[in-house]
Design a protein around this motif. Structure first.
Motif, PDB file in Angstrom:
ATOM      1  N   VAL A   8     -73.042  -1.887  34.744  1.00 33.62           N
ATOM      2  CA  VAL A   8     -73.671  -1.071  35.767  1.00 33.62           C
ATOM      3  C   VAL A   8     -75.179  -1.190  35.681  1.00 33.62           C
ATOM      4  N   ALA A   9     -75.709  -1.050  34.461  1.00 33.87           N
ATOM      5  CA  ALA A   9     -77.158  -1.142  34.279  1.00 33.87           C
ATOM      6  C   ALA A   9     -77.668  -2.519  34.687  1.00 33.87           C
ATOM      7  N   GLU A  10     -76.909  -3.558  34.353  1.00 39.01           N
ATOM      8  CA  GLU A  10     -77.316  -4.918  34.698  1.00 39.01           C
ATOM      9  C   GLU A  10     -77.302  -5.115  36.191  1.00 39.01           C
ATOM     10  N   ARG A  88     -73.098   2.890  50.949  1.00 39.60           N
ATOM     11  CA  ARG A  88     -73.395   4.252  50.505  1.00 39.60           C
ATOM     12  C   ARG A  88     -72.133   5.075  50.255  1.00 39.60           C
ATOM     13  N   ASN A  89     -71.026   4.643  50.854  1.00 40.94           N
ATOM     14  CA  ASN A  89     -69.803   5.449  50.762  1.00 40.94           C
ATOM     15  C   ASN A  89     -68.891   5.039  49.613  1.00 40.94           C
ATOM     16  N   LYS A  90     -69.155   3.893  49.007  1.00 40.62           N
ATOM     17  CA  LYS A  90     -68.294   3.423  47.918  1.00 40.62           C
ATOM     18  C   LYS A  90     -68.536   4.267  46.679  1.00 40.62           C
ATOM     19  N   ARG A  91     -67.464   4.632  45.968  1.00 38.25           N
ATOM     20  CA  ARG A  91     -67.596   5.431  44.768  1.00 38.25           C
ATOM     21  C   ARG A  91     -66.984   4.707  43.591  1.00 38.25           C
ATOM     22  N   ASN A  92     -67.570   4.898  42.437  1.00 37.73           N
ATOM     23  CA  ASN A  92     -67.145   4.234  41.224  1.00 37.73           C
ATOM     24  C   ASN A  92     -67.371   5.194  40.071  1.00 37.73           C
ATOM     25  N   LEU A  93     -66.340   5.382  39.255  1.00 39.45           N
ATOM     26  CA  LEU A  93     -66.417   6.360  38.167  1.00 39.45           C
ATOM     27  C   LEU A  93     -67.530   6.019  37.183  1.00 39.45           C
ATOM     28  N   PHE A  94     -67.682   4.744  36.856  1.00 42.19           N
ATOM     29  CA  PHE A  94     -68.725   4.346  35.913  1.00 42.19           C
ATOM     30  C   PHE A  94     -70.112   4.648  36.468  1.00 42.19           C
ATOM     31  N   VAL A  95     -70.320   4.341  37.749  1.00 39.06           N
ATOM     32  CA  VAL A  95     -71.625   4.591  38.349  1.00 39.06           C
ATOM     33  C   VAL A  95     -71.913   6.088  38.386  1.00 39.06           C
ATOM     34  N   ASP A  96     -70.899   6.871  38.709  1.00 38.67           N
ATOM     35  CA  ASP A  96     -71.067   8.327  38.704  1.00 38.67           C
ATOM     36  C   ASP A  96     -71.471   8.830  37.322  1.00 38.67           C
ATOM     37  N   ARG A  97     -70.809   8.306  36.291  1.00 38.12           N
ATOM     38  CA  ARG A  97     -71.127   8.738  34.929  1.00 38.12           C
ATOM     39  C   ARG A  97     -72.515   8.261  34.516  1.00 38.12           C
ATOM     40  N   MET A  98     -72.876   7.028  34.896  1.00 39.37           N
ATOM     41  CA  MET A  98     -74.199   6.527  34.575  1.00 39.37           C
ATOM     42  C   MET A  98     -75.273   7.364  35.250  1.00 39.37           C
ATOM     43  N   MET A 155     -60.765   6.349  31.985  1.00 37.55           N
ATOM     44  CA  MET A 155     -61.712   5.273  31.735  1.00 37.55           C
ATOM     45  C   MET A 155     -60.999   3.931  31.565  1.00 37.55           C
ATOM     46  N   VAL A 156     -59.850   3.933  30.912  1.00 38.20           N
ATOM     47  CA  VAL A 156     -59.082   2.697  30.746  1.00 38.20           C
ATOM     48  C   VAL A 156     -58.658   2.163  32.116  1.00 38.20           C
ATOM     49  N   LEU A 157     -58.188   3.059  32.979  1.00 37.17           N
ATOM     50  CA  LEU A 157     -57.773   2.662  34.321  1.00 37.17           C
ATOM     51  C   LEU A 157     -58.952   2.080  35.103  1.00 37.17           C
ATOM     52  N   MET A 158     -60.129   2.689  34.945  1.00 34.28           N
ATOM     53  CA  MET A 158     -61.299   2.192  35.655  1.00 34.28           C
ATOM     54  C   MET A 158     -61.714   0.819  35.120  1.00 34.28           C
ATOM     55  N   ILE A 159     -61.606   0.635  33.802  1.00 40.60           N
ATOM     56  CA  ILE A 159     -61.933  -0.659  33.201  1.00 40.60           C
ATOM     57  C   ILE A 159     -61.012  -1.741  33.763  1.00 40.60           C
ATOM     58  N   LEU A 160     -59.729  -1.409  33.918  1.00 39.77           N
ATOM     59  CA  LEU A 160     -58.772  -2.366  34.468  1.00 39.77           C
ATOM     60  C   LEU A 160     -59.121  -2.724  35.906  1.00 39.77           C
ATOM     61  N   VAL A 161     -59.526  -1.727  36.674  1.00 37.07           N
ATOM     62  CA  VAL A 161     -59.920  -1.970  38.065  1.00 37.07           C
ATOM     63  C   VAL A 161     -61.148  -2.868  38.108  1.00 37.07           C
TER      64      VAL A 161
END
Length: 236
Positions: A8-10, A88-98, A155-161
């Motif tokens: 995400v940071a990259e 703007r409408n796309k959501r991602n758990l990692f980005v939300d957490r970051m 988090m595991v499910l998101m990593i798989l996605v």
């Protein structure tokens, strides 16, 4: 169990050259007010692995990200998502957490000081203990100070996605159960920071994604920001 925080940071940094190109985006403030919440560069350098010059260069990156939707000198969550996905409408758990972790004072936007201090965690010279704690907080989705099984599963499910991997429910449950059993050494149904640190010690690869090698030399990684900054200064 992996961590996509560095990805995400990259992406934030790699995608910066594409942001801010829409000339029709609304502007609420003058250009010279973009970094309204900036802090003294020398202070930020003293609190992070960055040099003063590198902080100046990262300011240019911050300016690009904070002008995607509204030029107010602050990075909003929508701007972070747009910078990464052009949507703007796309959501991602990692980005939300970051975003939540970068937004240290929890006021709904990322200020320049927060951006620099948080990005400093990914520097190769950042203390290992800081990286461990940051990764732990990434998985602590409910901010309880513990990682619970359901959080780990999410988090595991998101990593798989993120990895475009498709596994059966049984395999996913097996992965989660095995990881949780190995990490929850106290057997109380939750993982605390101490247990997490011990687990990372046995599986150091978990911290691999907490380091961005090119942060070692910002001047080489982002020469275009240096050129742009010097050009702007010469015409000011």
């Amino acid at each position: 169990m992996g961590c996509s925080s560095s990805k995400v940071a990259e992406n934030i940094m790699d995608g910066s050259s594409e942001v801010g190109k829409d000339k029709n985006l609304p502007s609420q403030v003058k250009e010279n007010e973009l970094i309204s919440c900036s802090e003294d560069f020398s202070i930020l350098a003293s609190e992070t692995p960055f040099t003063v010059r590198e902080v100046e260069i990262l300011k240019e990156l911050y300016k690009k990200l904070s002008a995607v939707i509204v030029k107010n000198g602050l990075i909003q969550k929508e701007e972070l998502h747009f910078a990464l996905f052009r949507n703007r409408n796309k959501r991602n758990l990692f980005v939300d957490r970051m975003f939540d972790l970068f937004d240290v004072n929890h006021n709904g936007h990322i200020e320049f000081g927060e951006f620099i201090r948080s990005l400093g965690i990914f520097h190769p010279k950042a203390p290992r203990a800081d990286k461990i704690k940051y990764a732990f907080r990434l998985y602590d989705l409910r901010h309880t100070g513990y990682i619970e099984r359901e959080e780990l599963k999410e988090m595991v499910l998101m990593i798989l996605v993120e990895s475009d991997l498709v596994l059966s429910d049984d395999v996913v449950e097996t992965i989660v159960d095995k990881t949780f059993l190995e990490t929850d050494t106290k057997g109380d149904g939750k993982i605390d920071l101490e247990e997490w640190s011990e687990y990372v010690g046995k599986n150091p690869s978990l911290l691999k994604n907490m380091t961005l090698p090119y942060l070692m030399d910002i001047t080489l990684a982002f020469p275009s920001f240096m050129l742009n900054a010097e050009t702007e200064e010469s015409h000011s």
